[in-house]
Design an enzyme around this catalytic site. Structure first.
Site, PDB file in Angstrom:
ATOM      1  N   SER A 127      11.612 -41.740 -98.336  1.00 24.66           N
ATOM      2  CA  SER A 127      10.937 -42.536 -97.305  1.00 24.66           C
ATOM      3  C   SER A 127      11.517 -42.337 -95.918  1.00 24.66           C
ATOM      4  O   SER A 127      11.764 -43.282 -95.173  1.00 24.66           O
ATOM      5  CB  SER A 127      10.941 -44.018 -97.668  1.00 24.66           C
ATOM      6  OG  SER A 127      10.104 -44.192 -98.755  1.00 24.66           O
ATOM      7  N   ASP A 176       8.880 -49.487 -99.090  1.00 28.42           N
ATOM      8  CA  ASP A 176       9.813 -48.606 -98.357  1.00 28.42           C
ATOM      9  C   ASP A 176      10.430 -49.333 -97.173  1.00 28.42           C
ATOM     10  O   ASP A 176      11.643 -49.339 -96.980  1.00 28.42           O
ATOM     11  CB  ASP A 176       9.085 -47.351 -97.865  1.00 28.42           C
ATOM     12  CG  ASP A 176       8.481 -46.563 -99.007  1.00 28.42           C
ATOM     13  OD1 ASP A 176       8.918 -46.760-100.156  1.00 28.42           O
ATOM     14  OD2 ASP A 176       7.561 -45.761 -98.760  1.00 28.42           O
TER      15      ASP A 176
END
Length: 381
Positions: free
Chosen positions: A110, A156
């Site tokens: 991420s 994320d």
């Protein structure tokens, strides 16, 4: 860096349990890790944004007080996306001049959410805007969905903004309730192994968005089979439909949709069990559930390249690995594992040898990194 007044560190993240369910309002867990993105910057009173990257080519220039133009499909889109989401809420008139640098190869951790959070924090700082950590999460997530075009949930951004080095983040993506579960004093020590397949990926071009639509279609099927009113597609989530309804209707729906829903409901159960395991210091059970999550990702969610599946299958056989799974959307990218530090060297050697034996073409790009949980995104004094 010496000539800049401000420095933001925004970590990458790993999610041991709660894969591919945030966009269906499921339950997720995660850590921020001690590798990430650094953004050094000064504030510009004239509203201009000028960015350079030590990771990517080219420079980025735009004015903060003008509406975001069309995407350029370039790393600068993330800064423009942060501007877009902040401008919906606040007046922006001061820009920044900065340099951004990432510390690991792109793919599976991420990095996009990490840079978005750094830009949101930097633009807010420049314009005297005070944001609570969860507001940063929501603004960065909106930027990724509405400007970048990835239909993700909050997982994320939440790991990156809220993570704590001595605990596990547990987030309910339906209510947005979250807490940090501290490490149990009896829990054995662990480190996180990151095994980069050597393949880099872009989620927007992968099957990521398609899987989101398949999950929603499964939910629509269940509502239709049980004569319940349908909601608009964007307001339809598997979380809103009881598992009993799935058990009753799965035989009637096309198998691919049933598999997507099966992953959601089984992952919901695994996260619940995993949180209890973590709270009681049972790292062995927590790790096993992470392996089971990856198994469901392969067979029910149907993601994972041959490369990632190969790493996962090697990991399952090795002593010293408590558990692990694909990281990111699992189409390319990396596998992550919770590891007993005493076994690190043997694990790295064995995985490298066995993987490159099967995929020699990644000899120069396959990488192993060892990281630990860390605190979330922050200004470095």
């Amino acid at each position: 860096m010496e000539n800049f007044q401000f420095h933001i560190y925004s970590p990458y993240r790993v999610c041991p349990l709660g894969a591919h369910v945030d966009h269906q309002h499921g339950l997720v867990t995660g850590f921020a890790i001690d590798k990430g993105v650094d953004l050094w910057f000064n504030i510009n009173d004239d509203g201009h944004v000028h960015l350079e990257s030590r990771t990517f080519e080219g420079i980025v220039d735009f004015d903060i007080d003008k509406p975001s133009q069309v995407k350029e499909r370039h790393w600068g889109d993330y800064a423009r996306g942060a501007k877009y989401a902040l401008r919906k809420r606040f007046e922006l008139n001061k820009g920044i001049t900065g340099i951004i640098q990432g510390s690991l190869p792109i793919g599976g951790l991420s990095s996009s959410a990490a840079v978005l959070i750094a830009y949101v924090m930097a633009f807010a700082k420049a314009n005297g805007i005070t944001l609570k950590p969860f507001e940063v999460v929501q603004i960065a997530s909106e930027a990724e969905r509405e400007y970048i075009g990835l239909n993700n949930g909050l997982l994320d951004q939440a790991c990156i903004a809220l993570g704590k080095k001595d605990g596990l983040l547990f987030l309910d993506c339906d209510s947005n309730d979250w807490r940090i579960i501290r490490r149990h004093p009896d829990m054995p020590d662990f480190e996180i192994g990151i095994f980069f397949s050597g393949l880099t990926r872009s989620l927007v071009n992968s099957d990521y968005n398609l899987r989101v639509f398949e999950c929603k279609t499964a939910a629509w099927n269940m509502l239709a089979y049980t004569d319940q009113p349908l909601k608009a597609f964007d307001k339809t989530f598997l979380r809103d439909i009881p598992k009993a309804t799935f058990d009753k209707t799965k035989i009637a729906m096309p198998k691919r949709f049933a598999r997507r829903a099966e992953h959601f409901y089984s992952e919901y159960r695994r996260v619940r069990q995993g949180v209890t395991a973590w709270e009681t210091g049972n790292l062995k059970l927590f790790g096993k559930l992470s392996f089971d999550s990856c198994e469901s990702s392969i067979h029910n969610y149907e993601c994972g390249s041959p490369e990632l599946i190969a790493i996962y299958e090697i990991m399952r056989q090795l002593p010293g690995i408590y558990g692990g799974r694909f990281s990111g959307a699992g189409f390319k990218g990396a596998c992550v594992a919770l590891v007993n530090p005493d076994y690190k060297d043997t694990i790295e050697k064995t995985i490298t040898e066995k993987y490159l034996d099967k995929f020699p073409e990644y000899e120069t790009t396959f990488k192993v990194f060892w990281v630990k949980p860390d605190n979330g995104a922050r200004f470095i004094p």
